[in-house]
Design an enzyme around this catalytic site. Structure first.
Site, PDB file in Angstrom:
ATOM      1  N   ASP A 184       0.832  -1.197   0.000  1.00  0.00           N
ATOM      2  CA  ASP A 184       0.000   0.000   0.000  1.00  0.00           C
ATOM      3  C   ASP A 184       0.871   1.253   0.000  1.00  0.00           C
ATOM      4  OD1 ASP A 184      -2.823   1.017   0.480  1.00  0.00           O
ATOM      5  OD2 ASP A 184      -1.794   1.982   2.162  1.00  0.00           O
ATOM      6  N   GLU A 198      14.330 -15.184   0.626  1.00  0.00           N
ATOM      7  CA  GLU A 198      14.640 -16.227   1.620  1.00  0.00           C
ATOM      8  C   GLU A 198      13.713 -17.419   1.422  1.00  0.00           C
ATOM      9  OE1 GLU A 198      13.953 -14.347   5.394  1.00  0.00           O
ATOM     10  OE2 GLU A 198      15.662 -12.968   5.153  1.00  0.00           O
TER      11      GLU A 198
HETATM   12  C1  NOJ Z   1      -4.490   2.984  -0.824  1.00  0.00           C
HETATM   13  C2  NOJ Z   1      -5.641   2.064  -0.580  1.00  0.00           C
HETATM   14  O1  NOJ Z   1      -5.908   1.349  -1.759  1.00  0.00           O
HETATM   15  C3  NOJ Z   1      -6.779   2.932  -0.131  1.00  0.00           C
HETATM   16  O2  NOJ Z   1      -7.984   2.221  -0.080  1.00  0.00           O
HETATM   17  C4  NOJ Z   1      -6.425   3.520   1.219  1.00  0.00           C
HETATM   18  O3  NOJ Z   1      -7.422   4.432   1.593  1.00  0.00           O
HETATM   19  C5  NOJ Z   1      -5.093   4.254   1.163  1.00  0.00           C
HETATM   20  N1  NOJ Z   1      -4.093   3.545   0.428  1.00  0.00           N
HETATM   21  C6  NOJ Z   1      -4.550   4.489   2.544  1.00  0.00           C
HETATM   22  O4  NOJ Z   1      -4.008   3.315   3.075  1.00  0.00           O
END
Ligand code: NOJ
Length: 546
Positions: free
Chosen positions: A210, A260
């Site tokens: 993310d 790993e």
């Molecule tokens: C990207 C994620 O896909 C989204 O849903 C989220 O709100 C933001 N990152 C924050 O983590």
């Protein structure tokens, strides 16, 4: 060759992700096994046969970790446990085992830019006070008098600083319940290496990272001002918050952890903003291997836009030598059939940004274009990411009342940005019954009354349905996909996307208002029925020259 033959049982393990079809499950909205109105991991396990029959290679599970749900689970309070609302660690292990038994791999989300404000580290930081070691895991600063330390802005609207009781401020690129971590801190780096190992040891095959481009920030004093935050401009490394060169060192370390394992764990980076050559640096073999390419999401129903986007991505990706990916829909975007039915002049993310007054769309047009775009994406080299429900042809739910809205952007934008709930409405599994088979206790977001007709039950075995087209296309793709990343463009006239792959597999998409003749010896599949060798408008076909 019989186009719709069943796939061969075994898939090669090395680099499996390079041409994989990965299906995003947003667990809260997939299927609810215990009738509490919220989808859960057991619900996913119950429906593995659906995913197996669909012909996907892997499931990407959006966050299922302990979370107070300030941002749909992307506010994680414990990165190594399952939220009780969604299941247990034992249940997770059972899901992995059952998926693996069907040769479906599992990818989990790693949210490393921020934690939840309920994470023990943040609670410690609040309690420990200014100047403490606990605060140093986050980005705490003194303000400028009564003003925040800098002009940094949150993605969800408003400023990116929140003041605490003793007067200091902390940085949050998303909601105030998602404090950003300080990636200059060794303990933070180590915590995520250990978290990767925790899930890899449980058999997870890969990670979706993310906000991969925001971990490392320029935190030198005085904090630099942020240039205009425009999600429509590619990054160039100059922003103090985004795409800093130093972030690549983090992913080289992660790669060492992935290697790993045997087979090495896979990873895909999420970076917002239009793709450019810098984006693909995250996909280098020495780093994550893949990065989401969101270019197709930026295109309206326009041949030139799609061709330009695909060409650019193919060029950009060559520089880094990593994997190619394509995405049409996700839990963050307007469902692609609805988006593609918008007039060309309307911004593709208009609904997300609107306060709820969605533009009118023709559902038939949306369905046709959505399927055609899918066939186009699936014919491209590399890996394709699908989003749950797109196989059913679901449209964006555009008329959720303000009282149903959960996306934090709604509140943070002062009720001017509706946000992403419209693509997160729970799936319909059956024609009728409570929440169309999603669960016995209703669904946490209201489903449209018409959704029974889109359900898995209603579409299974129905020739011409969206579901059967996806199934046929995915099985066919397994046989046709070749490792070669080249696309040979064919000039078939204005408004026609037409390309050929190294093995003679061709995809033709008619974005004009008239039928076009398809000159091919074999039509393998089409999104609308051909009539006398003519491909109708808003349709795509795969053909074979051989
Ligand atoms: C990207 C994620 O896909 C989204 O849903 C989220 O709100 C933001 N990152 C924050 O983590």
């Amino acid at each position: 060759m019989t186009p719709f033959e069943a796939p061969s049982a075994a898939r090669p393990v090395v680099g499996w992700w390079r041409d994989a079809v990965v299906y995003e499950v947003y667990p809260r909205s997939f299927a609810d096994s215990n009738g509490d109105g919220v989808g859960d991991l057991e619900g996913v396990r119950h429906h593995l046969d659906h995913l197996d029959a669909l012909g996907i290679d892997a499931i990407w599970l959006s966050p299922f970790y302990m979370s107070p749900l300030a941002d749909g689970g992307y506010d994680v309070a414990d990165h190594r446990d399952v939220d009780p609302l969604l299941g247990t660690l034992d249940g997770f292990d059972a899901l992995v085992a059952d998926a693996h038994a069907r040769q479906i791999r599992i990818i989990v989300d790693i949210v490393a830019n921020h934690t939840s404000d309920r994470h023990p580290w943040f609670q410690d930081a609040l309690a420990a006070g200014r100047g403490s070691a606990a605060r140093d895991r986050y980005i705490f600063r003194d303000g400028d008098g009564e003003r925040p330390p800098s002009d940094w802005r949150s993605h969800f609207g408003g400023g990116a600083w929140q003041r605490v009781a003793d007067g200091q401020w902390y940085c949050h690129l998303f909601t105030r319940e998602q404090p950003d971590l300080n990636w200059d801190h060794d303990e933070v780096r180590q915590y995520f290496l250990d978290t990767l190992r925790f899930w890899a040891d449980r058999g997870v095959d890969g990670f979706r990272v993310d906000m991969a481009h925001t971990l490392v920030k320029d935190l030198a004093a005085p904090l630099r001002s942020q240039p205009d935050l425009d999600l429509h401009l590619p990054l160039d490394g100059s922003d103090p918050l985004y795409d800093r060169d130093g972030v690549h060192v983090v992913y080289e370390g992660w790669r060492r952890v992935f290697d790993e394992y045997d087979p090495p764990r896979a990873a895909v980076a999420e970076t917002w903003y239009p793709t450019n050559a810098r984006t693909y640096l995250y996909a280098r073999p020495s780093e994550l291997g893949q990065v989401f390419d969101f270019s197709l999401q930026q295109c309206a129903w326009d041949r030139d836009q799609f061709v330009a986007a695909i060409r650019r991505s193919l060029d950009d990706h060559r520089i880094a030598g990593g994997g190619l990916t394509w995405v049409l829909s996700s839990h963050d975007a307007v469902r692609h059939p609805s988006r593609l039915a918008l007039p060309v002049a309307v911004r593709p993310d208009a609904w997300l940004l609107s306060n709820g007054t969605a533009p009118h769309i023709d559902p038939q047009l949306a369905a046709r274009r959505g399927r055609a775009a899918t066939l186009m994406m699936l014919a491209l080299p590399g890996s394709a990411y699908l989003y749950q429900g797109e196989e059913l042809g679901l449209l964006e739910v555009a008329d959720l009342s303000p009282s149903s809205v959960h996306d934090p952007t709604w509140e943070r934008s002062g009720h001017t940005v509706r946000g992403r709930d419209g693509c997160r409405v729970p799936l319909p599994w059956t024609r009728a019954g409570t929440s169309f088979g999603f669960g016995a206790g209703g669904s946490w977001l209201p489903q449209p009354a018409t959704w029974g007709a889109c359900s898995v039950e209603a579409q299974t075995g129905v020739i011409g349905s969206s579901l059967e087209m996806y199934r046929a296309a995915l099985h066919l793709r397994r046989r046709l996909q070749v490792a070669d990343d080249e696309v040979e463009w064919q000039d078939s006239g204005v408004g026609i996307v037409h390309f050929r792959r190294a093995n003679g597999w061709e995809c033709i998409v008619n974005m004009t208002a008239e039928p076009v003749r398809v000159a091919a010896s074999q039509v393998l599949i089409s999104s609308r029925r051909l009539d006398g060798g003519l491909l109708p408008c808003d349709a795509a076909a795969w053909t074979h020259a051989g």
